[in-house]
Scaffold this motif. Sequence first.
Motif, PDB file in Angstrom:
ATOM      1  N   VAL A   1       2.136  -3.666   2.254  1.00 22.02           N
ATOM      2  CA  VAL A   1       0.890  -3.238   2.898  1.00 22.02           C
ATOM      3  C   VAL A   1       1.156  -2.093   3.870  1.00 22.02           C
ATOM      4  O   VAL A   1       0.406  -1.112   3.912  1.00 22.02           O
ATOM      5  N   LYS A   2       2.229  -2.197   4.641  1.00 23.77           N
ATOM      6  CA  LYS A   2       2.558  -1.140   5.604  1.00 23.77           C
ATOM      7  C   LYS A   2       2.809   0.186   4.887  1.00 23.77           C
ATOM      8  O   LYS A   2       2.346   1.242   5.326  1.00 23.77           O
TER       9      LYS A   2
ATOM     10  N   SER B   1      -9.130  -1.652  -2.838  1.00 22.04           N
ATOM     11  CA  SER B   1     -10.052  -1.309  -3.925  1.00 22.04           C
ATOM     12  C   SER B   1      -9.286  -0.695  -5.084  1.00 22.04           C
ATOM     13  O   SER B   1      -9.509  -1.026  -6.256  1.00 22.04           O
ATOM     14  N   ASP B   2      -8.370   0.215  -4.757  1.00 21.39           N
ATOM     15  CA  ASP B   2      -7.537   0.879  -5.756  1.00 21.39           C
ATOM     16  C   ASP B   2      -6.657  -0.141  -6.479  1.00 21.39           C
ATOM     17  O   ASP B   2      -6.540  -0.134  -7.712  1.00 21.39           O
ATOM     18  N   ASP B   3      -6.033  -1.041  -5.716  1.00 21.65           N
ATOM     19  CA  ASP B   3      -5.149  -2.041  -6.319  1.00 21.65           C
ATOM     20  C   ASP B   3      -5.888  -2.906  -7.338  1.00 21.65           C
ATOM     21  O   ASP B   3      -5.334  -3.251  -8.388  1.00 21.65           O
TER      22      ASP B   3
ATOM     23  N   ILE C   1      -6.598   3.206   9.768  1.00 20.21           N
ATOM     24  CA  ILE C   1      -5.889   2.152   9.054  1.00 20.21           C
ATOM     25  C   ILE C   1      -6.870   1.263   8.287  1.00 20.21           C
ATOM     26  O   ILE C   1      -6.647   0.925   7.114  1.00 20.21           O
ATOM     27  N   SER C   2      -7.982   0.892   8.934  1.00 18.00           N
ATOM     28  CA  SER C   2      -8.987   0.051   8.268  1.00 18.00           C
ATOM     29  C   SER C   2      -9.548   0.760   7.044  1.00 18.00           C
ATOM     30  O   SER C   2      -9.705   0.159   5.971  1.00 18.00           O
TER      31      SER C   2
ATOM     32  N   SER D   1      -2.349   5.229   0.732  1.00 19.73           N
ATOM     33  CA  SER D   1      -3.807   5.355   0.691  1.00 19.73           C
ATOM     34  C   SER D   1      -4.214   6.824   0.784  1.00 19.73           C
ATOM     35  O   SER D   1      -5.333   7.193   0.435  1.00 19.73           O
ATOM     36  N   CYS D   2      -3.283   7.663   1.283  1.00 22.83           N
ATOM     37  CA  CYS D   2      -3.461   9.124   1.406  1.00 22.83           C
ATOM     38  C   CYS D   2      -4.462   9.522   2.490  1.00 22.83           C
ATOM     39  O   CYS D   2      -4.868  10.681   2.567  1.00 22.83           O
TER      40      CYS D   2
END
Length: 532
Positions: free
Chosen positions: A379-380, A427-429, A418-419, A386-387
């Motif tokens: 996640v980090k 969403s992408d995952d 970050i949020s 996430s770009c």
Amino acid sequence: MATYSIKADADADASSCVGEVRPPVTNHVPSIWGDIFSNYSSFDDQEREKCKEAIEELKEEARDMLKAKTTPLNQLILIDTIERLGLAYLFETEIECKLKQIKHDDDDLLHYVFIKFIDKDGMFGEGDVEGMLSLYEAAHVRFNDERILQEAADFTRHYLSSRETELESHLKDRVKRALEHPFHRDIPIVYARFFISIYEKDPSRNELLLKIAKLNFNFLQKLYRKELSQLSRWRNEFDLKSKLPYARDRLVEGYMWCVGYHFEPQYSYVRIGLAKGLEIVGIMDDTYDNYATLNEAHLFTDILDKWNMDEVYRLPEYMRTVYHFIMSNCQDYERDALKLGKAFATPYFIETVQQLGRAYNQELKWVMERKLPPFEDYVKNSEITSCIFLLFAAIIPGFKSLTQETIDWMKSEPKIAISTGMLGRYSDDIGSHDRESKGGQVLTAIDCYMKQHGVTKQETLSEFARRVEEGWMDVNKEWVQTAFVPREIALQFLNYPRMCDATYNNCNGDAYTDPQMAKSNVVALFIEPIPI
């Protein structure tokens, strides 16, 4: 001791072998748009100018409507209609003045509107469809701790779903759209195109506003086509289709993000800058994720960190193309930033590109060595992939209001960034899992979570969907509370998740990778004008 040496040598050989293995390569479908956006004529410019002149002739009458004395509720309905039609930017001063006046004169108006839906026992009761639709839309601007608005969202969703089939055409279309994409989560210009078509069927429509909206949309469409023409010629100069066949050719789909971020005409440079930033992201992503060996990726990341053209000769031919592409874009960025008084932005832009390379490299290492990290580490790393930081850097020169202090604020990793980034990442995952797993050959975030928590794929998808919803609540709260940066800059942290919501189709695919999923929006925004 000898046994240990043999094992160590075996591990080293295995590691070396893994380092030379290319990941399973996905052959993406070519762009479906051909050369349709490559040309833009002086005739198009003339037509765009005619639209602009016609809008100017009608604006004064619309301003008079905004200034006219009427009830606060009617004023709010008028402002809401103007916003939904994509016209708010034409009347910013008048709208802001009117909203301040309404707040001053009748600060309890919204409270009274809200409580009319609650009975004496504090339970939600049914009202007219228009009212319930408004309550449903308003409930999507809630925070995580607002239980009553959560109940309102659930109640109105059930009510509207049960009434949808029996409604008149224009209202039925609005309800259907809201259930799929609540207005707060919709892309403003995409929604405007949709709303114009149904507003035309509304018996209570305002003909003046409808005409301005049609002219305005066609004006914007010709501007977008001009920008797409410039970008198409720019991309073709690099001959990426033949030199990097493993990379997705998605300039048009990427440009959808650009109009999603800022659709208004004054943000042309922002859209152009963002489109180029997205091309860097897409090519880097596909290079690391879809073609590079682990050893090649390590080398590329190392040279990218050094930011030195003298070492490019060490790279394989295809990576030299990628490196030259990134460097060329950075040179253009530096030139434009200097011209626009934003020279301070270039070091940060370079830093975000290097940062993204390291994050992609780490992800590839986990995947190719099949060593899943703790989910928290994944996640980090995803905060970077996430770009959100590179895309922020890409548009800096386009904002007069953006300063070095704004960059320093962004480098502190504010919660809204970050949020926003993590909402998009989850969403992408979900939407990209089937593609990125390559038939189960490649490990993904879904696998990482499943292994750590001992749950099924469906349970993981449900958890990620819950986190997306929770992310929206966090973004809403941070959007309201973020006062350090100007609204035009903070707006991207709201429009980024809106684009994710549309791109990953409510967690049911990837409209960036699959051009057929984005086709209807591309045609509506960039190809088919609205008849006037």
